[in-house]
Design an enzyme around this catalytic site. Structure first.
Site, PDB file in Angstrom:
ATOM      1  N   GLY A   8       0.775  -1.228   0.000  1.00 34.73           N
ATOM      2  CA  GLY A   8       0.000   0.000   0.000  1.00 34.73           C
ATOM      3  C   GLY A   8       0.808   1.280   0.000  1.00 34.73           C
ATOM      4  N   SER A   9       0.345   2.231   0.797  1.00 40.45           N
ATOM      5  CA  SER A   9       0.869   3.605   0.747  1.00 40.45           C
ATOM      6  C   SER A   9       2.307   3.752   1.204  1.00 40.45           C
ATOM      7  CB  SER A   9      -0.031   4.519   1.573  1.00 40.45           C
ATOM      8  OG  SER A   9      -1.324   4.573   1.016  1.00 40.45           O
TER       9      SER A   9
END
Length: 572
Positions: A278-279
């Protein structure tokens, strides 16, 4: 005068015969005694020779047995794996004399960890010729089992591998086969070195610090229980040398009792399991944009006012995130998927792929362990692929991949392979440059701002100047994503004014709790793990907390959009 009477000739002959028989008996007795004495001398002599040979061979054999495998210690000399002289308890079921029910009951009372009465009864009545009941048995246990009085139960001295810290660092250490060879972890990597008679007198020092390892295992284990996660992984990495100071994979196993472990327990999440993280990829994207000259100023802003439509795909941000134009620092602070995708679109697939390859995201993690997973690398790099991989979707790597990448982001731009062996001062691998020193300096500023103002606030540790990035991604499954599960990660470094260590924590499929208002994102679960771990181990690692010292962000602060209403971390 008394007259002499002459004896008959027959009486004289009888007397002479008796004397001859006595003399013969004496002679035979002497010969028999001589032969018996000679036999005794032969036996005594033979026993003496055997004793001499044994006195010469036994110490050597015992030494070879005990030192058959060298010790493993942590970076400070604390024992992690040792070879000890121990007892083995076994049984010959076919030769059993006593009542198996009664014996099974006594064995279960003395060794309950292996099984109950039914378990031992099944072993005793199995009809097998030989079965081990207990290895690494203590002398006290041997004495108690011997007191049962069953001749079919036998005991033997044996050399055994002991892991005195039990489950701690189990995946990094590994375990041995019944034949005494390394089956996983550093036991497997160092098998030849540890069994070399010329070398096994000197312990092998790993890069691990058992104090840091214990602290991170404690914090991750607590979080895994609190959030009912399926698994957890954690790493502490020296950014200047690549040394792994702690490596945690949960659930874990006891290398002293490997036979009682399941396959999932034996899997090293940090090096074998690959995840879409993810981020946590967003700082890598920003570093690529700056280092390639695509974005050179914080005055440059990207439209995050509305979802981004690319073909049939829609990229959106979390609810509640600011709907406005964001610069690079703000993109990271608010963890905007939309702005990150726009940046990556300008960078282009070629430069994004080149950066990922520099960081080793296209190959197995670079470390001595054999238990390594291969990343999931996109087959085709369409425009959407470039955009989504920029925020960690569509590409899967191990937690160790990410930890090494973050080390390069903050240490001045040098990527180094990770190592579980202690590195002597001045002997770190040269590594390769992946970003410039100027870009690395900017990344340190922005990562610190994420912890001060963004989704990483719960990962701060007072005085330690922590910088990092949260990442929450839906769990990838065959053919798509499981929308009910996610992978939560917080990758951080400290102290950001002079980075020394990367600390990464990851939870697989955590659940929200009442205390987190139902949130199950990294901002609420893994970020606090990192913050607590740094607070516990920072001083141990030689980083002095200082509340009056921090990285200089004065040139970035004026460019930031101020939003005093954002007091709690949300989203990713």
């Amino acid at each position: 005068m008394t007259a002499l009477v002459a004896r008959p000739v027959s009486q004289q002959r009888s007397a002479n015969q008796r004397h001859a028989l006595v003399a013969t008996a004496h002679t035979r007795l002497m010969m028999l005694m001589f032969l018996f004495g000679a036999a005794v001398l032969v036996v005594v002599g033979r026993l003496g020779m055997l004793a001499v040979q044994a006195s010469l061979a036994d110490p050597q054999a015992r030494s070879a047995a005990i030192a058959a495998r060298g010790d493993i210690v942590d970076r400070n000399g604390a024992p992690l794996a040792r070879t000890i002289d121990a007892w083995t308890i076994a049984v010959h079921p076919k030769k059993l004399i006593g009542d198996p029910t009664e014996i099974a009951s006594k064995l279960a009372a003395l060794m309950p960890e292996a099984g109950d009465q039914a378990h031992y009864y099944a072993l005793l009545t199995s009809g097998k010729s030989f079965i081990y009941l207990q290895r690494r048995a203590s002398p006290a246990l041997v004495e108690q089992v011997n007191a049962i009085g069953e001749p079919a139960i036998v005991f033997d001295r044996d050399t055994q591998r002991l892991y005195p810290q039990s489950t701690m660092a189990a995946h990094a250490l590994g375990f041995l086969s019944t034949a005494g060879h390394g089956m996983s972890g550093m036991e497997r990597v160092l098998d030849e070195r540890l069994t070399n008679p010329a070398l096994n007198g000197t312990p092998v020092a790993l890069s691990l610090d058992n104090r840091v390892q214990a602290a991170m295992e404690s914090e991750l284990g607590r979080a895994m229980t609190t959030f009912s996660a399926r698994g957890a992984g954690g790493i502490v990495l020296d950014v200047a040398t690549g040394e792994v100071i702690a490596m945690v994979s949960l659930p874990t196993f006891n290398p002293n009792r490997v036979g009682m472990s399941g396959s999932e327990q034996l899997r090293n999440i940090t090096t074998q399991s690959v995840f879409e993280l993810g981020s946590t990829f967003k700082p890598i994207t920003m570093a690529t944009a700056m280092d390639t000259g695509v974005v050179t100023s914080f005055a440059r802003r990207f439209d995050a006012t509305h979802p981004l439509q690319v073909g049939r795909f829609t990229i959106h941000d979390e609810r509640g995130d600011p709907k406005r134009w964001l610069n690079m620092a703000e993109t990271l602070i608010y963890s905007s998927n939309i702005a990150t995708a726009r940046v990556a679109d300008e960078v282009g697939p070629g430069k994004m792929q080149a950066m990922f390859k520099k960081l080793g995201f296209d190959t197995k993690p670079d470390i001595e362990l054999r238990e390594k997973g291969r990343p999931l690398w996109p087959k085709y790099w369409a425009r959407t692929t470039t955009m989504t991989t920029a925020y960690g979707h569509g590409i899967a790597v191990t937690p160790l991949h990410l930890a090494s990448a973050y080390a390069a982001l903050v240490n001045g731009g040098i990527w180094r392979p990770a190592t579980l062996l202690k590195v002597a001062p001045g002997h770190a691998v040269a590594g390769r440059r992946v970003i410039s020193e100027q870009t690395s300096a900017r990344m340190r500023q922005m990562l610190r701002l994420i912890v001060q103002r963004g989704t990483g606030r719960k990962g701060d540790a007072p005085g330690y100047r922590v910088g990092g990035k949260t990442g929450t991604a839906e769990a990838a499954v065959s053919g798509g994503y499981d929308h009910s599960r996610n992978v939560a990660t917080f990758a951080a470094a400290f102290p950001m004014d002079a980075p020394r260590y990367v600390v990464l924590a990851m939870l697989d499929s955590p659940l929200g709790t009442k205390e987190t208002a139902g949130w199950k994102t990294a901002a609420w679960n893994t970020a606090p793990v990192v913050g607590r771990t740094i607070s516990r181990v920072g001083a141990i690692l030689g980083v002095v907390p200082d509340a009056h010292r921090d990285i200089d962000e004065s040139d970035i602060l004026p460019t930031l959009w101020q939003d005093p209403s954002r007091t709690q971390p949300t989203g990713q």
